[in-house]
Enzyme design. Structure first.
Site, PDB file in Angstrom:
ATOM      1  N   GLN A  54       0.767  -1.176   0.012  1.00  0.00           N
ATOM      2  CA  GLN A  54       0.184  -0.044   0.102  1.00  0.00           C
ATOM      3  C   GLN A  54       0.951   1.417  -0.261  1.00  0.00           C
ATOM      4  O   GLN A  54       2.030   1.263   0.276  1.00  0.00           O
ATOM      5  CB  GLN A  54      -0.995  -0.062   1.483  1.00  0.00           C
ATOM      6  N   GLY A  92      -4.360 -12.105   6.770  1.00  0.00           N
ATOM      7  CA  GLY A  92      -5.347 -12.676   7.867  1.00  0.00           C
ATOM      8  C   GLY A  92      -6.172 -13.539   7.395  1.00  0.00           C
ATOM      9  O   GLY A  92      -6.585 -14.563   8.038  1.00  0.00           O
ATOM     10  N   ASP A 130      -8.868  -5.074  12.852  1.00  0.00           N
ATOM     11  CA  ASP A 130      -8.466  -3.947  12.651  1.00  0.00           C
ATOM     12  C   ASP A 130      -7.812  -3.501  11.346  1.00  0.00           C
ATOM     13  O   ASP A 130      -6.555  -3.616  11.362  1.00  0.00           O
ATOM     14  CB  ASP A 130      -7.590  -3.641  14.147  1.00  0.00           C
ATOM     15  N   SER A 131      -8.699  -3.563  10.407  1.00  0.00           N
ATOM     16  CA  SER A 131      -8.432  -3.564   9.049  1.00  0.00           C
ATOM     17  C   SER A 131      -8.241  -2.286   8.405  1.00  0.00           C
ATOM     18  O   SER A 131      -8.914  -1.337   9.121  1.00  0.00           O
ATOM     19  CB  SER A 131      -9.015  -4.370   8.109  1.00  0.00           C
TER      20      SER A 131
HETATM   21  N1  SAM Z   1      -7.501   2.018  12.663  1.00  0.00           N
HETATM   22  C1  SAM Z   1      -7.360   1.800  11.360  1.00  0.00           C
HETATM   23  C2  SAM Z   1      -8.574   2.074  10.503  1.00  0.00           C
HETATM   24  O1  SAM Z   1      -9.800   1.987  11.029  1.00  0.00           O
HETATM   25  O2  SAM Z   1      -8.706   2.229   9.259  1.00  0.00           O
HETATM   26  C3  SAM Z   1      -6.656   0.498  11.017  1.00  0.00           C
HETATM   27  C4  SAM Z   1      -5.299   0.444  11.411  1.00  0.00           C
HETATM   28  S1  SAM Z   1      -4.264  -0.784  11.111  1.00  0.00           S
HETATM   29  C5  SAM Z   1      -3.006   0.194  10.457  1.00  0.00           C
HETATM   30  C6  SAM Z   1      -4.792  -1.568   9.578  1.00  0.00           C
HETATM   31  C7  SAM Z   1      -3.823  -2.696   8.932  1.00  0.00           C
HETATM   32  O3  SAM Z   1      -4.639  -3.746   8.264  1.00  0.00           O
HETATM   33  C8  SAM Z   1      -2.737  -2.193   8.081  1.00  0.00           C
HETATM   34  O4  SAM Z   1      -1.638  -2.066   8.875  1.00  0.00           O
HETATM   35  C9  SAM Z   1      -2.730  -3.158   6.995  1.00  0.00           C
HETATM   36  O5  SAM Z   1      -1.613  -3.363   6.411  1.00  0.00           O
HETATM   37  C10 SAM Z   1      -3.559  -4.305   7.493  1.00  0.00           C
HETATM   38  N2  SAM Z   1      -3.987  -5.190   6.594  1.00  0.00           N
HETATM   39  C11 SAM Z   1      -4.769  -4.955   5.263  1.00  0.00           C
HETATM   40  N3  SAM Z   1      -5.272  -6.172   5.002  1.00  0.00           N
HETATM   41  C12 SAM Z   1      -4.909  -7.125   5.554  1.00  0.00           C
HETATM   42  C13 SAM Z   1      -4.836  -8.411   5.585  1.00  0.00           C
HETATM   43  N4  SAM Z   1      -5.346  -9.121   4.441  1.00  0.00           N
HETATM   44  N5  SAM Z   1      -4.283  -9.237   6.340  1.00  0.00           N
HETATM   45  C14 SAM Z   1      -3.729  -8.834   7.569  1.00  0.00           C
HETATM   46  N6  SAM Z   1      -3.466  -7.371   7.658  1.00  0.00           N
HETATM   47  C15 SAM Z   1      -4.042  -6.723   6.772  1.00  0.00           C
END
Ligand code: SAM
Length: 292
Positions: free
Chosen positions: A35, A143, A160-161
């Site tokens: 990303q 995930g 928390d995606s």
């Molecule tokens: N609180 C934030 C929001 O509400 O937008 C989210 C914070 S957290 C940084 C989101 C995380 O999800 C990112 O670090 C991203 O890399 C991760 N992420 C996205 N898709 C994913 C997947 N398929 N498996 C695991 N992590 C994932």
């Protein structure tokens, strides 16, 4: 390092809406393997992390989201030992979860190692206590693959995606929710980051519809995060234990005392109970989410 610059959140461009920050300093800007990432310093919100044009976390208001995504499912459950976080690379939620002495093991599955590395450097208030805690396990991976292959069983799963775009899209799918359910203990609860209903209503309806196909109780609860523009943020709620959303304020307060009355800035037993009371326009949306 670059100087002052306006940085726009482009998540709601389709609606003709942009929120912009005047960044005093851009600390990091790059494309990771998954990303676009920009981390900058803002005069009011402090450090702000944005991924693919969407605000993820700011130092000023992160506590609202992190506390409501962690303490609501854990205090509602009351005996949660095995916890799984999907995403969550900034470790803010992990830090809140590990405040619960009752938690035996916490596993976090984050797809992008660059987010963990950046957070160790710039959000050490979260990462230091988390990575020092023996109960914590950090897994780098997708995930959806993890929940599909896991032999473990969890009491609480916290998703928390990012928003349903890029790597995060699959985390809003029925196959992902079904795989989460398959690795949950009886009476377990799943909570998800589910967008701001006033702008992302389809996202909320489709998630709740999918929850209701898989679980006895599917719905959401709310909190207001200043930099997640649009007023309320919906946090998805899915469990086979209908009683969990109705735990009394008295019982929540007792569980909070038993957990050591650790410091919170947003979560209280009263705020917890009130978060499930949906304003009519959101309640009517959620009511429409009928599993066909
Ligand atoms: N609180 C934030 C929001 O509400 O937008 C989210 C914070 S957290 C940084 C989101 C995380 O999800 C990112 O670090 C991203 O890399 C991760 N992420 C996205 N898709 C994913 C997947 N398929 N498996 C695991 N992590 C994932």
């Amino acid at each position: 390092m670059s100087e002052k610059r306006w940085i726009a959140e482009t998540l709601f461009d389709v609606l003709g809406l942009r929120m912009s920050y005047r960044a005093d300093k851009v600390i990091r800007e790059t494309r990771t393997g998954h990303q676009h990432l920009v981390l900058f310093k803002h005069p009011f919100f402090g450090k702000v992390l944005m991924l693919d044009g969407a605000t993820q976390i700011t130092e000023r208001d992160e506590f609202v989201y992190q506390e409501m995504m962690s303490h609501v499912p854990l205090f509602a459950h009351g005996r949660a030992r095995e916890i799984l976080i999907i995403g969550g690379g900034d470790c803010g939620i992990a830090e809140e979860v590990l405040k619960h002495k009752t938690v035996k093991r916490l596993t976090q599955v984050e797809i992008d190692p660059a987010i963990i590395a950046l957070s160790k450097e710039h959000f050490s208030a979260f990462t230091r206590p988390v990575f020092a805690d023996k109960r914590f396990e950090s897994v780098i991976g997708d995930g959806v693959k993890y929940v599909r292959q896991s032999e473990r069983r969890f009491d609480v799963i916290i998703v928390d995606s990012t928003d349903p775009q890029g790597a995060g899209k699959v985390l809003f799918s029925e196959k992902f929710y079904a795989a989460c359910k398959a690795c949950m203990n009886k009476g377990g609860v799943l909570v998800t980051q589910n967008g701001v209903p006033i702008f992302q209503l389809r996202e909320l309806i489709s998630s709740v519809t999918r929850f209701r196909r898989l679980f006895t109780d599917g719905g959401c609860y709310l909190a207001a995060i200043p930099t997640y523009i649009g007023g309320h943020l919906a946090m998805g709620w899915a469990t086979d234990n209908r009683a969990l959303r109705h735990v009394s304020i008295k019982t929540l307060a007792a569980r909070y005392r038993k957990a050591g009355n650790f410091s919170t800035k947003y979560w209280t037993p009263e705020v917890h109970a009130a978060a499930f009371a949906l304003p009519r326009f959101i309640g009517e949306l959620v009511a429409k989410a009928k599993p066909r």
